[in-house]
Design a protein around this motif. Structure first.
Motif, PDB file in Angstrom:
ATOM      1  N   TRP A 182      50.135 -76.452  55.726  1.00 19.14           N
ATOM      2  CA  TRP A 182      50.685 -75.105  55.842  1.00 19.14           C
ATOM      3  C   TRP A 182      50.490 -74.317  54.552  1.00 19.14           C
ATOM      4  O   TRP A 182      50.796 -74.801  53.460  1.00 19.14           O
ATOM      5  N   LYS A 183      49.995 -73.120  54.668  1.00 20.29           N
ATOM      6  CA  LYS A 183      49.862 -72.214  53.526  1.00 20.29           C
ATOM      7  C   LYS A 183      51.250 -71.690  53.174  1.00 20.29           C
ATOM      8  O   LYS A 183      51.891 -71.007  53.965  1.00 20.29           O
ATOM      9  N   ALA A 184      51.713 -71.987  51.979  1.00 19.21           N
ATOM     10  CA  ALA A 184      53.097 -71.680  51.628  1.00 19.21           C
ATOM     11  C   ALA A 184      53.281 -70.329  50.956  1.00 19.21           C
ATOM     12  O   ALA A 184      54.412 -69.884  50.797  1.00 19.21           O
ATOM     13  N   THR A 185      52.225 -69.679  50.555  1.00 17.76           N
ATOM     14  CA  THR A 185      52.376 -68.433  49.804  1.00 17.76           C
ATOM     15  C   THR A 185      52.183 -67.221  50.700  1.00 17.76           C
ATOM     16  O   THR A 185      51.194 -67.111  51.437  1.00 17.76           O
ATOM     17  N   LEU A 186      53.130 -66.296  50.626  1.00 16.33           N
ATOM     18  CA  LEU A 186      52.995 -64.992  51.265  1.00 16.33           C
ATOM     19  C   LEU A 186      52.236 -64.096  50.303  1.00 16.33           C
ATOM     20  O   LEU A 186      52.710 -63.810  49.197  1.00 16.33           O
ATOM     21  N   ASP A 187      51.046 -63.676  50.701  1.00 15.87           N
ATOM     22  CA  ASP A 187      50.215 -62.893  49.782  1.00 15.87           C
ATOM     23  C   ASP A 187      49.287 -61.980  50.574  1.00 15.87           C
ATOM     24  O   ASP A 187      49.418 -61.834  51.796  1.00 15.87           O
ATOM     25  N   VAL A 188      48.348 -61.381  49.878  1.00 17.98           N
ATOM     26  CA  VAL A 188      47.468 -60.381  50.490  1.00 17.98           C
ATOM     27  C   VAL A 188      46.634 -60.962  51.637  1.00 17.98           C
ATOM     28  O   VAL A 188      46.224 -60.219  52.534  1.00 17.98           O
ATOM     29  N   ALA A 189      46.425 -62.273  51.624  1.00 21.97           N
ATOM     30  CA  ALA A 189      45.677 -62.894  52.725  1.00 21.97           C
ATOM     31  C   ALA A 189      46.412 -62.763  54.057  1.00 21.97           C
ATOM     32  O   ALA A 189      45.792 -62.885  55.122  1.00 21.97           O
ATOM     33  N   ASP A 190      47.720 -62.518  54.007  1.00 23.02           N
ATOM     34  CA  ASP A 190      48.499 -62.339  55.226  1.00 23.02           C
ATOM     35  C   ASP A 190      48.517 -60.891  55.705  1.00 23.02           C
ATOM     36  O   ASP A 190      49.223 -60.551  56.653  1.00 23.02           O
ATOM     37  N   ALA A 191      47.740 -60.043  55.043  1.00 16.49           N
ATOM     38  CA  ALA A 191      47.650 -58.629  55.422  1.00 16.49           C
ATOM     39  C   ALA A 191      46.184 -58.256  55.610  1.00 16.49           C
ATOM     40  O   ALA A 191      45.608 -57.503  54.814  1.00 16.49           O
ATOM     41  N   PRO A 192      45.532 -58.767  56.664  1.00 15.12           N
ATOM     42  CA  PRO A 192      44.094 -58.521  56.844  1.00 15.12           C
ATOM     43  C   PRO A 192      43.756 -57.058  57.089  1.00 15.12           C
ATOM     44  O   PRO A 192      42.577 -56.687  57.001  1.00 15.12           O
ATOM     45  N   HIS A 193      44.766 -56.232  57.359  1.00 16.11           N
ATOM     46  CA  HIS A 193      44.508 -54.807  57.582  1.00 16.11           C
ATOM     47  C   HIS A 193      44.242 -54.060  56.273  1.00 16.11           C
ATOM     48  O   HIS A 193      43.740 -52.939  56.304  1.00 16.11           O
ATOM     49  N   LEU A 194      44.570 -54.653  55.144  1.00 20.39           N
ATOM     50  CA  LEU A 194      44.393 -53.967  53.871  1.00 20.39           C
ATOM     51  C   LEU A 194      42.925 -53.924  53.459  1.00 20.39           C
ATOM     52  O   LEU A 194      42.192 -54.905  53.628  1.00 20.39           O
ATOM     53  N   ALA A 195      42.512 -52.806  52.905  1.00 23.28           N
ATOM     54  CA  ALA A 195      41.166 -52.699  52.346  1.00 23.28           C
ATOM     55  C   ALA A 195      41.131 -53.415  51.001  1.00 23.28           C
ATOM     56  O   ALA A 195      42.160 -53.593  50.342  1.00 23.28           O
ATOM     57  N   SER A 196      39.969 -53.830  50.596  1.00 21.00           N
ATOM     58  CA  SER A 196      39.801 -54.530  49.325  1.00 21.00           C
ATOM     59  C   SER A 196      40.341 -53.687  48.178  1.00 21.00           C
ATOM     60  O   SER A 196      40.024 -52.506  48.049  1.00 21.00           O
TER      61      SER A 196
END
Length: 260
Positions: free
Chosen positions: A44-58
């Protein structure tokens, strides 16, 4: 009954592993449906981070609350988050099983909560006004479901007593039981603690399973902890402080339990 067991221990051959296997077998033998989220086995990926927001632009700024809400509302969450939310909606009862590490959850289980409890799913729901501060603490998405902690501790039971050196277990578990479970609506059953884990031999394990089996048999009928509901009339809104006529002169975590 449908039971979701979220399990957080890295060693399958541990006491925790044996208790998990016992619970699954006992519940299934009683005719219940069981799903297990074995977080270490799932990697399980334990960190809440930008990878959990695929809608965000780079390069776009990540906001843990707002982007969690956007991903949930748009159906754009990572598949692992959506799968765990579906299990929670499926389940009648949630069991969180973990060793008490440094007076809290193992990091991987805390990360499960942070990622799965998305804004709009487990919090940030309901009317927010001067008379109703959201659907939480007894209300919310998971209201009508039950939950229980299964917690293993290395120390003695007396260490976790009301006057014990570690503090009372009810106080230690309050952020989990009242915050993580009651907040999104669960009715929270008293925990099932296991003490002095390194001293559990075959005889002690048999006694432990008898006690645990009785608790599993009571998942649907045992009386939950009497936490006060936020919108049940006990709190001043929007200050969200307990009304002065309730538990007069008392402070501390215990005031958030109704007096019998």
């Amino acid at each position: 009954m449908k039971v979701l067991l979220v399990y957080a221990h890295p060693e399958p051959q541990s006491l925790n592993g044996a208790l998990r296997d016992f619970a699954v077998a006992h519940l299934q033998a009683a005719g219940h449906e069981v799903q297990v989220s074995d977080l270490y086995a799932m990697d399980w990926k334990a960190t809440l981070d930008v990878a959990d927001a695929p809608h965000l632009a780079s390069g776009e700024r990540f906001d843990a609350v707002l982007d969690s809400q956007r991903a949930y509302a748009s159906g754009g969450q990572p598949a692992d988050i959506a799968a765990e939310q579906a299990k929670l909606l499926w389940a009648d009862v949630l069991i969180l099983q973990f060793p008490l590490w440094w007076f809290s959850l193992p990091a991987i289980l805390k990360g499960w909560v942070e990622r799965v409890y998305a804004c709009g799913f487990a919090y940030g729901v309901g009317e927010h006004s001067d008379s109703h501060w959201g659907d939480r603490y007894g209300e919310g998405t998971l209201a009508g479901k039950r939950a229980m902690l299964v917690v293993t501790c290395g120390g003695w039971e007396s260490h976790y007593s009301a006057r014990g050196i570690n503090g009372g277990l009810d106080d230690i578990l309050f952020p989990i039981q009242h915050g993580i479970l009651f907040y999104p609506g669960f009715s929270v059953l008293p925990p099932f603690p296991v003490y002095r884990t390194s001293k559990v031999d075959a005889v002690a394990f048999e006694r432990l399973c008898q006690a645990y089996g009785a608790r599993l048999d009571g998942l649907a009928t045992d009386t939950p902890l009497a936490f006060r509901r936020q919108n049940g009339g006990d709190y001043e809104i929007p200050a969200l402080t307990l009304k002065p006529e309730l538990a007069p002169g008392r402070t501390g975590l215990g005031v958030h339990l109704r007096e019998e």
